[in-house]
Design a protein around this motif. Sequence first.
Motif, PDB file in Angstrom:
ATOM      1  N   GLY A 121       0.785  -6.738  -3.370  1.00  0.00           N
ATOM      2  CA  GLY A 121      -0.631  -6.638  -3.077  1.00  0.00           C
ATOM      3  C   GLY A 121      -1.459  -7.472  -4.011  1.00  0.00           C
ATOM      4  O   GLY A 121      -2.505  -7.956  -3.632  1.00  0.00           O
ATOM      5  N   SER A 136       0.017   5.000   3.459  1.00  0.00           N
ATOM      6  CA  SER A 136      -0.111   4.014   4.537  1.00  0.00           C
ATOM      7  C   SER A 136      -0.875   4.586   5.723  1.00  0.00           C
ATOM      8  O   SER A 136      -1.709   3.908   6.342  1.00  0.00           O
ATOM      9  N   ALA A 167      -4.144  -3.724   3.431  1.00  0.00           N
ATOM     10  CA  ALA A 167      -3.330  -3.903   2.220  1.00  0.00           C
ATOM     11  C   ALA A 167      -4.131  -3.557   0.973  1.00  0.00           C
ATOM     12  O   ALA A 167      -3.613  -2.915   0.035  1.00  0.00           O
ATOM     13  N   ILE A 205       5.199  -2.818  -3.360  1.00  0.00           N
ATOM     14  CA  ILE A 205       3.953  -2.995  -2.616  1.00  0.00           C
ATOM     15  C   ILE A 205       2.821  -3.401  -3.552  1.00  0.00           C
ATOM     16  O   ILE A 205       2.028  -4.294  -3.262  1.00  0.00           O
ATOM     17  N   SER A 246      -5.754  -6.776   8.466  1.00  0.00           N
ATOM     18  CA  SER A 246      -4.493  -6.679   7.700  1.00  0.00           C
ATOM     19  C   SER A 246      -4.736  -6.733   6.191  1.00  0.00           C
ATOM     20  O   SER A 246      -4.256  -5.859   5.453  1.00  0.00           O
ATOM     21  N   GLU A 296      -4.415   0.229   0.713  1.00  0.00           N
ATOM     22  CA  GLU A 296      -3.141   0.815   0.273  1.00  0.00           C
ATOM     23  C   GLU A 296      -2.948   0.630  -1.236  1.00  0.00           C
ATOM     24  O   GLU A 296      -2.551   1.550  -1.960  1.00  0.00           O
ATOM     25  N   LYS A 297      -3.222  -0.583  -1.719  1.00  0.00           N
ATOM     26  CA  LYS A 297      -3.065  -0.877  -3.140  1.00  0.00           C
ATOM     27  C   LYS A 297      -3.976   0.000  -3.989  1.00  0.00           C
ATOM     28  O   LYS A 297      -3.554   0.568  -5.007  1.00  0.00           O
TER      29      LYS A 297
END
Length: 485
Positions: free
Chosen positions: A485, A396, A449, A481, A445, A452-453
């Motif tokens: 995602g 993150s 995401a 997550i 945002s 992160e994925k």
Amino acid sequence: MTNYEKTKAELEAFKACPGDEVKKQFQIISDSFVLMTRNEQAELAQQFYSWAEGERTSWTQQPLKYCFAKLLLGLDYFLGDQHEIALRTLDEAQKLFEEQDEKEGAGICLEVKGGVYRTLGDFELSLKTAMEAYEILRPSGTFKTFVLVALLNTAYNNLELQNPDESLKWFRLALEQSEKNGNVYWINYSLQGLGKVMLMEKKFPEAKNCFERSLALSEKENNPQGIANASTELANYYFQTGNFAEAERLNKQALSIREQHNYTGGAVTSYIRLGEVYIKQSRPDDAHNILVKGLEVAEQIKVKPKISQIHFLLSENYGIKGDIAKSLEHYKHFHSVREQVEREDNARKLKNVQMIFEAEQTKKENAIIKKQKEEIERKNFELQETIDELTLARVSKKARTLTFIIAIVLFIIDDFILGFVLEMLNSNNYFLSLAVKMGIIFSLSPINAAIEKYMLKKVIKKRKAGEPSMKGVLSGNAQVILSKG
């Protein structure tokens, strides 16, 4: 189809059956196995075990097949009056079952061992073993036949220990269960047991009725072993009521069947019963001949309680003939063998106490190991969750950093491109510039995401590939997550 053909077909089905059908198939085999002749039992048990021994190494998924093959071999040794090797084989089978955490298989081993102990005259140990086996086998309902055997062993041992009321209770329960299952073989044994209790209590009409019902059922089913056993019990009834001629006829009938079908232990019983009848009939020469033959066979199969009993009868018979020296000789043999039996019983009881102690220690050790294993697994789970949380936090953080860099780049590009466009249009639209900037802000945002994925997928891929620093796959939060995602 004969019992031999039926059992052979069932053993072939057992070889091919899947792992979850093994216990059910063995139950089917056991019902027909006991109905075969001794030679047939020995042949199929040995063939089946040889096959199992050869296939054993490939049974990583079905180890119970080898365990049951070993058990069937032990059962065959017991039925063939090879008691010492039967106990060793059953001990080995029980240990194999326990290693597989298969309590019912171990319970059947206990049950058959209890039968061996009863044959050898150790009724207290046999009773304890039978009741322990009953408590193991009763709850599941898988092995109904062996539950019946446990009931009958418990009943017969109580009878030998002079507990007629307790014995009667267990025989009635065995008869009820046998009739419920429609198993004629065990109905016979239950009826014979009930008859023996009635005979002990001098209830002669009731005893005779039980023995005659058993004999009629055995003859209807053409079961040689059942006919021989029922004939022996009915002969004992006539012996106790003074009809020695009928007792002789029935004992000879039982002996003929047992010799024909190689039921060696039962044949010794018939020799003893005929010797008792001839002594009562004042036929010492006939008594001597039959008892000497019985002694020879009993010594071959090493059944010392029966050896002791025959020496006692020979001593009594020589006393009737007036040969005091021979009578005294056999009386000494009687005492000597009886003392050997008592010593062996004591040694067996001591060994049993030691086995119980070792089993309890093993249980305690297994409980500690199990608790330690559960604690390790719990710690590993907690550690894995901590690793996952740290990994997620690290991912993150990297994602936010990359998102922040992307935002800066987008704002720079926005100012450059939008300023150039507005200059080309010769305009200074404040609201257009604001809308573009707001669009960039709201896109951060989903960009974060997506980053992160992507980074989590790379981490999971590395872990699945088995890199030294990445063991297993992410659990819990990371998977959530990814799914979101």
